[in-house]
Design a protein around this motif. Structure first.
Motif, PDB file in Angstrom:
ATOM      1  N   PHE A  62      24.140  10.643 -21.238  1.00 15.23           N
ATOM      2  CA  PHE A  62      25.005  11.745 -20.829  1.00 15.23           C
ATOM      3  C   PHE A  62      26.001  12.020 -21.946  1.00 15.23           C
ATOM      4  O   PHE A  62      26.733  11.125 -22.375  1.00 15.23           O
ATOM      5  N   TYR A  63      26.030  13.276 -22.397  1.00 19.99           N
ATOM      6  CA  TYR A  63      26.986  13.682 -23.431  1.00 19.99           C
ATOM      7  C   TYR A  63      28.173  14.395 -22.784  1.00 19.99           C
ATOM      8  O   TYR A  63      27.999  15.204 -21.870  1.00 19.99           O
ATOM      9  N   LEU A  64      29.345  14.096 -23.290  1.00 20.31           N
ATOM     10  CA  LEU A  64      30.561  14.771 -22.831  1.00 20.31           C
ATOM     11  C   LEU A  64      30.698  16.102 -23.559  1.00 20.31           C
ATOM     12  O   LEU A  64      30.790  16.146 -24.783  1.00 20.31           O
ATOM     13  N   SER A  65      30.712  17.172 -22.785  1.00 25.05           N
ATOM     14  CA  SER A  65      30.816  18.507 -23.365  1.00 25.05           C
ATOM     15  C   SER A  65      32.264  18.956 -23.533  1.00 25.05           C
ATOM     16  O   SER A  65      32.644  19.517 -24.555  1.00 25.05           O
ATOM     17  N   GLU A  93      25.542  25.738 -19.956  1.00 23.78           N
ATOM     18  CA  GLU A  93      26.010  24.614 -19.148  1.00 23.78           C
ATOM     19  C   GLU A  93      26.625  25.035 -17.813  1.00 23.78           C
ATOM     20  O   GLU A  93      27.614  24.455 -17.351  1.00 23.78           O
ATOM     21  N   LYS A  94      26.034  26.023 -17.173  1.00 23.82           N
ATOM     22  CA  LYS A  94      26.531  26.463 -15.872  1.00 23.82           C
ATOM     23  C   LYS A  94      26.272  25.400 -14.810  1.00 23.82           C
ATOM     24  O   LYS A  94      25.233  24.735 -14.814  1.00 23.82           O
ATOM     25  N   VAL A  95      27.218  25.247 -13.893  1.00 24.71           N
ATOM     26  CA  VAL A  95      27.096  24.299 -12.799  1.00 24.71           C
ATOM     27  C   VAL A  95      27.570  24.945 -11.501  1.00 24.71           C
ATOM     28  O   VAL A  95      28.182  26.007 -11.507  1.00 24.71           O
ATOM     29  N   ILE A 142      25.654  21.472 -25.403  1.00 23.58           N
ATOM     30  CA  ILE A 142      24.198  21.605 -25.518  1.00 23.58           C
ATOM     31  C   ILE A 142      23.856  22.550 -26.664  1.00 23.58           C
ATOM     32  O   ILE A 142      22.941  22.286 -27.455  1.00 23.58           O
ATOM     33  N   TYR A 143      24.613  23.640 -26.781  1.00 27.65           N
ATOM     34  CA  TYR A 143      24.367  24.610 -27.851  1.00 27.65           C
ATOM     35  C   TYR A 143      24.504  23.951 -29.224  1.00 27.65           C
ATOM     36  O   TYR A 143      23.668  24.147 -30.110  1.00 27.65           O
TER      37      TYR A 143
END
Length: 312
Positions: free
Chosen positions: A220-223, A303-305, A187-188
């Protein structure tokens, strides 16, 4: 006089049209329930259930339950069109005094509108493929479970549909598709790209109510790829609009960020749309998080989950 009569007829027509539209929405927006028998193995589908604790992400001590439902290879619905399908029910806290996710029922709720697994798969197929389908709202689909011989109805839940693919990296990734083979981007990193080109559809600020987002870019992007208890895992984030609903929660956002493990399903997630303030007035105005806006936004960028308690 003639002009007045015409205006009166027009006003009545508009009023009647509005009433009919409102009535049709009330009729269409009924709640359907999917029955999950947790006491017995079901031939048609398998279930992987995970419990998330909201303390680590939103600093309130609540639970969320994820039910990953997939087609069994020996079931009567086993076919190429449903092989890679995951149906995800997320059961959410309601912030009432009971602090329970469920309402216990006296018996099997045969009077409720139950949706079969086959019809749920057809609905998923229509939603994923973008085919014409009836009015759909994720929160209109709830869960009934049977556990230890007792029946329970979810207080608040919603459904999402995912298609799992491992296609060549060169191919485009449609929305609702978890594409395992794609280049990594965080995301950054994506936010920096949007800042560089001054694009006006950047969906990275949960508190920007003026942002216009073009939903053609949803996906959906793969991080990153990682390992959890020796299993290969894939971390994704959602490129979707914020604040798309004025009078309701952004149910279509679903699990904003999530971790997927093949054979297990979605085992970690964030549910920012549900825990973000301010809340629509139709919902109880109780605190849904104990973190400030900046911490909330930092959680998005980093991207905390919430990882399943079963995998800690």
């Amino acid at each position: 006089m003639k002009k007045y009569l015409i205006q009166t007829v027009m006003n009545k027509s508009v009023l009647i049209s509005f009433i009919l539209l409102l009535f049709s929405q009330l009729v269409i927006a009924k709640t359907s329930y999917f029955f999950l028998d947790l006491d017995n193995d079901i031939e048609s589908y398998s279930i992987n259930a995970y419990t998330l604790n909201t303390k680590e992400l939103y600093n309130i001590d609540k639970e969320v339950i994820l039910y990953n439902i997939s087609v069994n290879s020996k079931g009567n619905l086993h076919s190429s069109q449903y092989n890679n399908l995951i149906i995800l029910f997320s059961v959410l806290p309601t912030f009432d005094e009971s602090n329970s996710l469920w309402i216990e029922l006296n018996d099997f709720p045969s009077t409720l509108d139950l949706i079969s697994f086959k019809d749920l798969c057809i609905l998923a197929e229509n939603r994923i493929l973008g085919a014409n389908s009836p009015y759909f709202h994720p929160n209109n689909y709830q869960v009934i479970t049977k556990k230890n011989g007792k029946y329970f109805k979810s207080k608040n839940a919603f459904v999402q549909f995912f298609l799992i693919e491992d296609l060549p990296v060169e191919l485009n990734v449609p929305k609702s598709t978890i594409q395992l083979n794609q280049n990594h981007i965080s995301i950054y990193e994506m936010e920096k790209i949007h800042d560089k080109y001054n694009l006006n559809y950047s969906p990275f600020n949960p508190f920007d109510y003026s942002n216009l987002f073009d939903n053609r870019f949803e996906r959906f992007y793969l991080s990153k790829k990682l390992t959890i208890q020796g299993m290969n895992a894939y971390k994704f984030w959602s490129f979707k609009a914020w604040n798309s609903e004025i009078d309701d929660l952004d149910w279509d956002r679903g699990v904003d960020r999530f971790i997927y493990i093949p054979g297990k399903g979605i085992v970690a997630a964030s549910l920012d749309f549900y825990f973000k303030d301010p809340l629509p007035k139709a919902y109880p105005r109780l605190p849904r998080r104990a973190i400030d806006n900046q911490t909330f936004k930092n959680n998005v960028i980093s991207e905390k989950v919430m990882l399943a308690e079963e995998l800690k």
